[in-house]
Design a protein around this motif. Structure first.
Motif, PDB file in Angstrom:
ATOM      1  N   VAL A 119       0.841  -1.199   0.000  1.00 53.04           N
ATOM      2  CA  VAL A 119       0.000   0.000   0.000  1.00 53.04           C
ATOM      3  C   VAL A 119       0.876   1.249   0.000  1.00 53.04           C
ATOM      4  O   VAL A 119       0.634   2.196  -0.747  1.00 53.04           O
ATOM      5  CB  VAL A 119      -0.943   0.001   1.224  1.00 53.04           C
ATOM      6  CG1 VAL A 119      -1.671   1.326   1.351  1.00 53.04           C
ATOM      7  CG2 VAL A 119      -1.929  -1.150   1.135  1.00 53.04           C
ATOM      8  N   LEU A 120       1.919   1.237   0.809  1.00 52.15           N
ATOM      9  CA  LEU A 120       2.807   2.389   0.922  1.00 52.15           C
ATOM     10  C   LEU A 120       3.536   2.675  -0.391  1.00 52.15           C
ATOM     11  O   LEU A 120       3.816   3.829  -0.710  1.00 52.15           O
ATOM     12  CB  LEU A 120       3.799   2.152   2.063  1.00 52.15           C
ATOM     13  CG  LEU A 120       4.543   3.347   2.599  1.00 52.15           C
ATOM     14  CD1 LEU A 120       3.581   4.413   3.112  1.00 52.15           C
ATOM     15  CD2 LEU A 120       5.490   2.935   3.708  1.00 52.15           C
ATOM     16  N   SER A 121       3.825   1.642  -1.155  1.00 59.39           N
ATOM     17  CA  SER A 121       4.536   1.840  -2.427  1.00 59.39           C
ATOM     18  C   SER A 121       3.721   2.681  -3.407  1.00 59.39           C
ATOM     19  O   SER A 121       4.279   3.295  -4.309  1.00 59.39           O
ATOM     20  CB  SER A 121       4.912   0.503  -3.056  1.00 59.39           C
ATOM     21  OG  SER A 121       3.756  -0.166  -3.513  1.00 59.39           O
ATOM     22  N   GLU A 122       2.398   2.719  -3.227  1.00 55.16           N
ATOM     23  CA  GLU A 122       1.519   3.506  -4.089  1.00 55.16           C
ATOM     24  C   GLU A 122       1.381   4.961  -3.616  1.00 55.16           C
ATOM     25  O   GLU A 122       0.824   5.780  -4.327  1.00 55.16           O
ATOM     26  CB  GLU A 122       0.126   2.869  -4.134  1.00 55.16           C
ATOM     27  CG  GLU A 122       0.114   1.430  -4.610  1.00 55.16           C
ATOM     28  CD  GLU A 122       0.488   1.295  -6.075  1.00 55.16           C
ATOM     29  OE1 GLU A 122       0.092   2.168  -6.863  1.00 55.16           O
ATOM     30  OE2 GLU A 122       1.190   0.328  -6.416  1.00 55.16           O
ATOM     31  N   CYS A 123       1.870   5.264  -2.427  1.00 58.83           N
ATOM     32  CA  CYS A 123       1.730   6.606  -1.841  1.00 58.83           C
ATOM     33  C   CYS A 123       2.807   7.551  -2.361  1.00 58.83           C
ATOM     34  O   CYS A 123       3.886   7.112  -2.777  1.00 58.83           O
ATOM     35  CB  CYS A 123       1.825   6.522  -0.319  1.00 58.83           C
ATOM     36  SG  CYS A 123       0.436   5.690   0.448  1.00 58.83           S
ATOM     37  N   PRO A 124       2.552   8.859  -2.293  1.00 55.53           N
ATOM     38  CA  PRO A 124       3.574   9.840  -2.696  1.00 55.53           C
ATOM     39  C   PRO A 124       4.757   9.841  -1.729  1.00 55.53           C
ATOM     40  O   PRO A 124       4.640   9.361  -0.589  1.00 55.53           O
ATOM     41  CB  PRO A 124       2.833  11.172  -2.660  1.00 55.53           C
ATOM     42  CG  PRO A 124       1.622  10.947  -1.834  1.00 55.53           C
ATOM     43  CD  PRO A 124       1.300   9.495  -1.900  1.00 55.53           C
ATOM     44  N   PRO A 125       5.897  10.371  -2.158  1.00 58.57           N
ATOM     45  CA  PRO A 125       7.096  10.384  -1.312  1.00 58.57           C
ATOM     46  C   PRO A 125       6.884  11.043   0.051  1.00 58.57           C
ATOM     47  O   PRO A 125       7.431  10.578   1.052  1.00 58.57           O
ATOM     48  CB  PRO A 125       8.122  11.163  -2.143  1.00 58.57           C
ATOM     49  CG  PRO A 125       7.674  10.987  -3.550  1.00 58.57           C
ATOM     50  CD  PRO A 125       6.168  10.902  -3.485  1.00 58.57           C
ATOM     51  N   SER A 126       6.085  12.099   0.104  1.00 60.13           N
ATOM     52  CA  SER A 126       5.863  12.770   1.391  1.00 60.13           C
ATOM     53  C   SER A 126       5.155  11.842   2.370  1.00 60.13           C
ATOM     54  O   SER A 126       5.482  11.816   3.563  1.00 60.13           O
ATOM     55  CB  SER A 126       5.066  14.057   1.202  1.00 60.13           C
ATOM     56  OG  SER A 126       3.817  13.780   0.585  1.00 60.13           O
ATOM     57  N   ALA A 127       4.206  11.061   1.897  1.00 60.31           N
ATOM     58  CA  ALA A 127       3.496  10.119   2.764  1.00 60.31           C
ATOM     59  C   ALA A 127       4.440   9.013   3.244  1.00 60.31           C
ATOM     60  O   ALA A 127       4.371   8.585   4.397  1.00 60.31           O
ATOM     61  CB  ALA A 127       2.297   9.525   2.042  1.00 60.31           C
ATOM     62  N   LYS A 128       5.326   8.569   2.366  1.00 56.77           N
ATOM     63  CA  LYS A 128       6.310   7.546   2.751  1.00 56.77           C
ATOM     64  C   LYS A 128       7.237   8.082   3.843  1.00 56.77           C
ATOM     65  O   LYS A 128       7.559   7.372   4.796  1.00 56.77           O
ATOM     66  CB  LYS A 128       7.135   7.116   1.541  1.00 56.77           C
ATOM     67  CG  LYS A 128       6.334   6.353   0.518  1.00 56.77           C
ATOM     68  CD  LYS A 128       7.167   6.061  -0.709  1.00 56.77           C
ATOM     69  CE  LYS A 128       6.318   5.448  -1.805  1.00 56.77           C
ATOM     70  NZ  LYS A 128       7.071   5.275  -3.047  1.00 56.77           N
ATOM     71  N   LEU A 129       7.655   9.340   3.695  1.00 59.58           N
ATOM     72  CA  LEU A 129       8.530   9.945   4.696  1.00 59.58           C
ATOM     73  C   LEU A 129       7.818  10.073   6.040  1.00 59.58           C
ATOM     74  O   LEU A 129       8.379   9.720   7.082  1.00 59.58           O
ATOM     75  CB  LEU A 129       9.013  11.315   4.220  1.00 59.58           C
ATOM     76  CG  LEU A 129       9.898  12.100   5.187  1.00 59.58           C
ATOM     77  CD1 LEU A 129      11.163  11.316   5.541  1.00 59.58           C
ATOM     78  CD2 LEU A 129      10.250  13.455   4.590  1.00 59.58           C
ATOM     79  N   VAL A 130       6.590  10.541   6.025  1.00 58.62           N
ATOM     80  CA  VAL A 130       5.813  10.673   7.267  1.00 58.62           C
ATOM     81  C   VAL A 130       5.635   9.301   7.912  1.00 58.62           C
ATOM     82  O   VAL A 130       5.798   9.147   9.123  1.00 58.62           O
ATOM     83  CB  VAL A 130       4.451  11.357   6.998  1.00 58.62           C
ATOM     84  CG1 VAL A 130       3.525  11.238   8.195  1.00 58.62           C
ATOM     85  CG2 VAL A 130       4.671  12.825   6.638  1.00 58.62           C
TER      86      VAL A 130
END
Length: 86
Positions: free
Chosen positions: A6-17
């Motif tokens: 699921v996280l792989s589909e998120c934008p970089p900012s969401a991954k960082l958070v």
């Protein structure tokens, strides 16, 4: 789907958070903005994305009821699964 998928589909900012919450535990939006050096608006959008995907929990921050505190959802369950896999 796993959290990683699921996280792989998120934008970089969401991954960082997500990674900051994974490392630091519970934080407010303001604390996340300081830790990630992202703008409050970007953090708010990242938290919204993570919440829509069911990756985070939010609750009232008791020290200041106007704020919410965010944490990863099911952290204990994932640790149990990882430990069982070993």
């Amino acid at each position: 789907m796993t959290d990683r998928e699921v996280l792989s589909e998120c934008p970089p900012s969401a991954k960082l958070v997500y990674k900051v919450l994974e490392h630091d535990g519970e934080l407010t939006q303001q604390q996340l903005a300081e830790a990630t050096m992202l703008s409050p608006r970007t953090v708010r959008h990242a938290l919204s994305d993570l919440d829509e995907e069911g990756l985070i929990d939010q609750r009232v921050y008791l020290a200041d009821a106007r704020q919410k505190i965010y944490s990863l959802q099911n952290v204990d369950a994932e640790a149990d699964v990882d430990a069982a896999a070993v």
